[in-house]
Design an enzyme around this catalytic site. Structure first.
Site, PDB file in Angstrom:
ATOM      1  N   ARG A 104     -24.626  29.412 -10.128  1.00  0.00           N
ATOM      2  CA  ARG A 104     -25.234  28.443 -11.048  1.00  0.00           C
ATOM      3  C   ARG A 104     -25.549  27.164 -10.296  1.00  0.00           C
ATOM      4  O   ARG A 104     -24.674  26.615  -9.631  1.00  0.00           O
ATOM      5  CB  ARG A 104     -24.237  28.070 -12.166  1.00  0.00           C
ATOM      6  N   THR A 108     -28.746  21.994 -13.094  1.00  0.00           N
ATOM      7  CA  THR A 108     -29.564  22.600 -14.165  1.00  0.00           C
ATOM      8  C   THR A 108     -28.773  23.667 -14.930  1.00  0.00           C
ATOM      9  O   THR A 108     -29.169  24.060 -16.029  1.00  0.00           O
ATOM     10  CB  THR A 108     -30.804  23.289 -13.570  1.00  0.00           C
ATOM     11  N   ASP A 200     -12.991  27.404 -13.203  1.00  0.00           N
ATOM     12  CA  ASP A 200     -14.015  28.113 -12.430  1.00  0.00           C
ATOM     13  C   ASP A 200     -13.407  29.406 -11.883  1.00  0.00           C
ATOM     14  O   ASP A 200     -12.530  29.378 -11.006  1.00  0.00           O
ATOM     15  CB  ASP A 200     -14.500  27.215 -11.280  1.00  0.00           C
ATOM     16  N   ASP A 203     -13.594  30.066  -8.013  1.00  0.00           N
ATOM     17  CA  ASP A 203     -12.692  29.192  -7.253  1.00  0.00           C
ATOM     18  C   ASP A 203     -11.236  29.602  -7.437  1.00  0.00           C
ATOM     19  O   ASP A 203     -10.442  29.547  -6.498  1.00  0.00           O
ATOM     20  CB  ASP A 203     -12.876  27.729  -7.691  1.00  0.00           C
TER      21      ASP A 203
HETATM   22  C1  PRP Z   1     -19.671  31.726 -12.631  1.00  0.00           C
HETATM   23  C2  PRP Z   1     -19.307  33.026 -13.310  1.00  0.00           C
HETATM   24  C3  PRP Z   1     -20.657  33.514 -13.804  1.00  0.00           C
HETATM   25  C4  PRP Z   1     -21.359  32.232 -14.151  1.00  0.00           C
HETATM   26  C5  PRP Z   1     -21.307  32.067 -15.641  1.00  0.00           C
HETATM   27  O1  PRP Z   1     -20.176  31.976 -11.371  1.00  0.00           O
HETATM   28  O2  PRP Z   1     -18.635  33.940 -12.480  1.00  0.00           O
HETATM   29  O3  PRP Z   1     -21.387  34.244 -12.836  1.00  0.00           O
HETATM   30  O4  PRP Z   1     -20.646  31.173 -13.513  1.00  0.00           O
HETATM   31  O5  PRP Z   1     -22.032  30.962 -16.037  1.00  0.00           O
HETATM   32  P1  PRP Z   1     -23.354  31.069 -16.924  1.00  0.00           P
HETATM   33  O6  PRP Z   1     -23.059  32.043 -18.025  1.00  0.00           O
HETATM   34  O7  PRP Z   1     -23.547  29.659 -17.404  1.00  0.00           O
HETATM   35  O8  PRP Z   1     -24.474  31.527 -16.029  1.00  0.00           O
HETATM   36  P2  PRP Z   1     -20.631  30.805 -10.366  1.00  0.00           P
HETATM   37  O9  PRP Z   1     -22.061  30.484 -10.596  1.00  0.00           O
HETATM   38  O10 PRP Z   1     -19.659  29.685 -10.455  1.00  0.00           O
HETATM   39  O11 PRP Z   1     -20.585  31.520  -8.954  1.00  0.00           O
HETATM   40  P3  PRP Z   1     -19.318  32.089  -8.125  1.00  0.00           P
HETATM   41  O12 PRP Z   1     -18.849  33.342  -8.807  1.00  0.00           O
HETATM   42  O13 PRP Z   1     -19.891  32.357  -6.788  1.00  0.00           O
HETATM   43  O14 PRP Z   1     -18.243  31.033  -8.111  1.00  0.00           O
HETATM   44  N1  URA Z   2     -18.243  29.654 -14.749  1.00  0.00           N
HETATM   45  C1  URA Z   2     -16.897  29.670 -14.635  1.00  0.00           C
HETATM   46  O1  URA Z   2     -16.341  30.199 -13.661  1.00  0.00           O
HETATM   47  N2  URA Z   2     -16.170  29.108 -15.637  1.00  0.00           N
HETATM   48  C2  URA Z   2     -16.741  28.559 -16.712  1.00  0.00           C
HETATM   49  O2  URA Z   2     -16.007  28.056 -17.601  1.00  0.00           O
HETATM   50  C3  URA Z   2     -18.134  28.526 -16.792  1.00  0.00           C
HETATM   51  C4  URA Z   2     -18.870  29.108 -15.801  1.00  0.00           C
END
Ligand code: PRP
Ligand code: URA
Length: 209
Positions: A104, A108, A200, A203
């Site tokens: 994400r 945005t 997150d 993380d």
């Molecule tokens: C997190 C999660 C989803 C997304 C959800 O990933 O694992 O993929 O956010 O958010 P959304 O429904 O608003 O799109 P992130 O983008 O943080 O990436 P990561 O898994 O690499 O940490």
């Molecule tokens: N992605 C995450 O990992 N946690 C949230 O709460 C939202 C998006």
């Protein structure tokens, strides 16, 4: 319109409760992602079609059951979906695995694609997309768009925690995709994080914050 199937199971509530605690360690959190994914998979595979097969038991011949057709394909959304995929592979070791890389944009909140690798016969398989968090729904919608552009249609989406906003957006964009949810939380905060949520997920799985 697709179904949103909320697990509402004591084991899942218990395990999510541990995951939500900010004091839970990276290792414990990662193990719980895998365990809860296995429990959700049990429900999400309930309607897979079965075929009869003849088998010989130590005592007699009988007609047993096996899952019909080509085996399944699990598609984790990177990074956080990887440990859900591990859990499901414990139950369905012959499944193929595709990967979709999305993150994400923090301003945005829209997803940015950086990787997509799928089995060549993915269109013949039941696809289980896995990602712990369904927040705004942007990543889930983009992942399914990607699959459908490649001719894939039998798609299910599994997550540990969803926000109502994300579930609604996913249902509206892809009304043919059922959504299996460990728990439906209250809402998104102003930064697009799920409340109460667990923070997150990526993380916390990888200890990157
Ligand atoms: C997190 C999660 C989803 C997304 C959800 O990933 O694992 O993929 O956010 O958010 P959304 O429904 O608003 O799109 P992130 O983008 O943080 O990436 P990561 O898994 O690499 O940490
Ligand atoms: N992605 C995450 O990992 N946690 C949230 O709460 C939202 C998006």
């Amino acid at each position: 319109m697709s179904d949103v199937i909320i697990m509402d199971h004591p084991l899942i509530h218990h395990k999510l409760g541990i995951m939500r605690r900010k004091s839970t360690s990276t290792k414990e959190f990662r193990d719980l992602v895998t365990e809860v994914a296995m429990l959700i998979c049990y429900e999400a595979t309930r309607s897979l079609p079965l075929a009869d097969i003849e088998v010989e038991t130590p005592l007699t011949k009988t007609i047993a059951k096996e899952i019909e057709g080509k085996k399944l394909c699990i598609v984790p959304i990177l990074r956080a979906g990887l440990h859900m995929a591990d859990g499901i592979l414990n139950l369905i070791p012959n499944a193929k695995v595709g990967h979709i890389g999305l993150y994400r944009n923090e301003e945005t909140l829209e997803p940015v694609e950086y990787f997509c690798k799928l089995p060549s016969d993915a269109a013949d398989r039941e696809i289980f997309i896995v990602d712990p968090m369904l927040a705004t729904g942007g990543s889930a919608v983009a992942a399914i768009d990607l699959l459908k552009k490649r001719g894939i249609s039998k798609i299910h989406f599994l997550c540990l925690i969803a926000a109502p906003e994300g579930a609604k957006r996913l249902q509206a964009a892809h009304p043919d995709v059922n959504i299996y949810v460990g728990n439906m939380d209250e809402r998104l905060d102003e930064n697009g994080y799920i409340l109460p949520g667990l923070g997150d997920a990526g993380d916390r799985i990888y200890g990157t914050k």
